[in-house]
Design a protein around this motif. Structure first.
Motif, short mmCIF file in Angstrom:
data_model
loop_
_atom_site.label_atom_id
_atom_site.label_comp_id
_atom_site.label_asym_id
_atom_site.label_seq_id
_atom_site.Cartn_x
_atom_site.Cartn_y
_atom_site.Cartn_z
N PRO A 148 0.79 -1.09 -0.04
CA PRO A 148 -0.08 0.13 -0.02
C PRO A 148 0.81 1.33 -0.03
O PRO A 148 2.02 1.28 0.75
CB PRO A 148 -0.82 -0.16 1.32
N VAL A 149 0.43 2.31 -0.67
CA VAL A 149 0.95 3.52 -0.63
C VAL A 149 -0.17 4.61 -0.44
O VAL A 149 -1.12 4.28 -0.05
CB VAL A 149 1.87 3.92 -2.12
N ASP A 150 0.27 5.74 -0.84
CA ASP A 150 -0.67 6.93 -0.42
C ASP A 150 -1.19 7.76 -1.61
O ASP A 150 -0.78 8.71 -2.00
CB ASP A 150 -0.03 7.63 0.52
N HIS A 151 -2.59 7.34 -2.17
CA HIS A 151 -2.86 8.11 -3.29
C HIS A 151 -4.44 8.35 -3.37
O HIS A 151 -5.13 7.74 -3.75
CB HIS A 151 -2.85 7.31 -4.66
N PRO A 152 -4.89 9.24 -2.28
CA PRO A 152 -6.22 9.37 -1.96
C PRO A 152 -7.02 9.76 -3.29
O PRO A 152 -6.35 10.66 -4.06
CB PRO A 152 -6.32 10.56 -0.80
N ALA A 177 1.85 9.89 -2.84
CA ALA A 177 2.27 10.93 -2.05
C ALA A 177 3.56 10.35 -1.43
O ALA A 177 3.88 9.39 -1.42
CB ALA A 177 1.24 11.64 -1.10
N TYR A 178 4.29 11.46 -0.74
CA TYR A 178 5.63 10.97 -0.14
C TYR A 178 5.25 10.18 1.01
O TYR A 178 6.10 9.45 1.70
CB TYR A 178 6.24 12.27 0.40
N LEU A 210 -4.18 23.13 -3.20
CA LEU A 210 -3.72 22.71 -1.93
C LEU A 210 -2.28 22.87 -1.58
O LEU A 210 -1.72 22.59 -0.47
CB LEU A 210 -4.34 21.15 -1.84
N GLY A 211 -1.70 23.48 -2.57
CA GLY A 211 -0.11 23.47 -2.26
C GLY A 211 0.48 22.43 -2.18
O GLY A 211 0.37 21.45 -3.10
N GLY A 212 1.43 22.24 -1.41
CA GLY A 212 2.10 21.01 -0.97
C GLY A 212 2.25 20.80 0.49
O GLY A 212 1.75 21.13 1.26
N THR A 223 5.15 16.51 -1.68
CA THR A 223 3.92 16.23 -2.05
C THR A 223 3.15 17.40 -2.79
O THR A 223 3.28 18.35 -2.05
CB THR A 223 3.20 15.63 -1.14
N PHE A 224 2.87 17.06 -3.71
CA PHE A 224 2.14 18.16 -4.95
C PHE A 224 0.58 17.88 -4.85
O PHE A 224 0.07 16.79 -5.05
CB PHE A 224 2.60 17.87 -6.13
N GLY A 225 0.01 18.87 -3.85
CA GLY A 225 -1.39 18.54 -3.69
C GLY A 225 -1.43 17.39 -2.59
O GLY A 225 -1.11 17.58 -1.46
N THR A 226 -2.23 16.33 -2.79
CA THR A 226 -2.50 15.25 -1.83
C THR A 226 -1.93 13.92 -2.56
O THR A 226 -1.91 13.01 -1.98
CB THR A 226 -3.75 15.15 -1.49
N LYS A 227 -1.85 13.56 -3.75
CA LYS A 227 -1.82 12.37 -4.60
C LYS A 227 -0.09 12.11 -5.18
O LYS A 227 -0.20 10.70 -5.55
CB LYS A 227 -2.91 12.43 -5.82
#
Length: 274
Positions: A148-152, A177-178, A210-212, A223-227
């Protein structure tokens, strides 16, 4: 193990259709492409190959790159640019096992493997093969592990592929994301080659609504935004994982033209022997 980068771009690719930005113009001038993401991994010992993600540019990639059709596939997540090329299995394969995670995603109420089975139920050639994250499975004489990683908001997975005889290792961050969980990082760690999602440079975070996020010690967003990771975040991940070599993939045409073709940003057609 020979790794061929068939597609190294984001969801629109570079050059992007109907775009006259400096980066797309420079890609055309150089005669290079970043089509939608896909990686071909050949086991030189057995002569078999596995395809990681099925790009919508599948036909173009296999017509332009010197690789064999895969004997099996792995799907990291269900976004269009990683899955929809699977429809090309029609008339090309007698049978094709497609491995994907078996965890139910609350956002879709089904797993990646379930989505593959449902969406391509009209293709008798395609067999969805559900796999539990963190549990290695054998494919084409290689050992693969989804993590699993982090890609909401969707469940998405990174991937480690190892040759059990030579010890060669390929790691893919997946779209993420990171903020990759520690247990997943342990599986991905120590690769001979890391393919890391790096959609844009961190300097562009100021243009994202959402910035970084996940700022490093220097304050630079990883991370760029959230994804997706920034270039800087992907390089920090490479350091975290002690990658011997890193190529940045899933990059967008929003990179400034002066930076878009600098190392270690990948372009389609690169090959690596591990």
């Amino acid at each position: 193990m020979r790794v061929t980068l068939l597609g190294t771009g984001d969801t629109t690719g570079t050059p992007t259709v109907d775009c006259d930005c400096d980066t797309c113009a420079e890609a055309r001038r150089r005669g290079v492409e970043r089509t939608r993401f896909s990686v071909h991994v050949r086991n030189d010992r057995t002569g078999e190959s596995v395809l990681v993600d099925f790009s919508p540019d599948f036909r173009h990639q296999f017509l332009t790159q010197a690789v064999d059709l895969p004997d099996a596939g792995i799907v990291t997540h269900i976004h269009f640019d990683h899955l929809d090329g699977l429809g090309n299995a029609y008339r090309l394969f007698d049978d094709l096992s497609v491995y994907a995670a078996n965890e139910t995603d609350p956002a879709t109420a089904e797993s990646v493997a379930d989505t593959v089975a449902r969406k391509y139920d009209y293709l008798d050639q395609v067999e969805s093969r559900p796999q539990a994250p963190f549990e290695p499975f054998e494919v084409c004489g290689l050992e693969a592990t989804l993590v699993p990683v982090d890609h909401p908001p969707l469940r998405c997975y990174g991937l480690a592929i190892e040759d059990p005889e030579t010890g060669a290792k390929l790691s893919l961050s997946g779209d993420t994301a990171y903020d990759i969980p520690a247990r997943s990082r342990e599986v991905l760690a120590g690769p001979d080659l890391l393919l890391a999602d790096a959609i844009v440079p961190a300097s562009l975070c100021e243009h994202h609504p959402l910035g970084g996020d996940h700022h490093g010690p220097d304050g630079v967003p990883r991370t760029f935004g959230t994804k997706h990771m920034t270039r800087e975040g992907a390089l920090d991940l490479a350091d975290d994982l002690s990658a011997a070599e890193t190529r940045l993939v899933h990059s967008a045409h929003f990179y400034p033209a002066a930076e878009a073709f600098e190392e270690p940003l990948a372009v389609d057609g690169e090959t690596y022997d591990l």
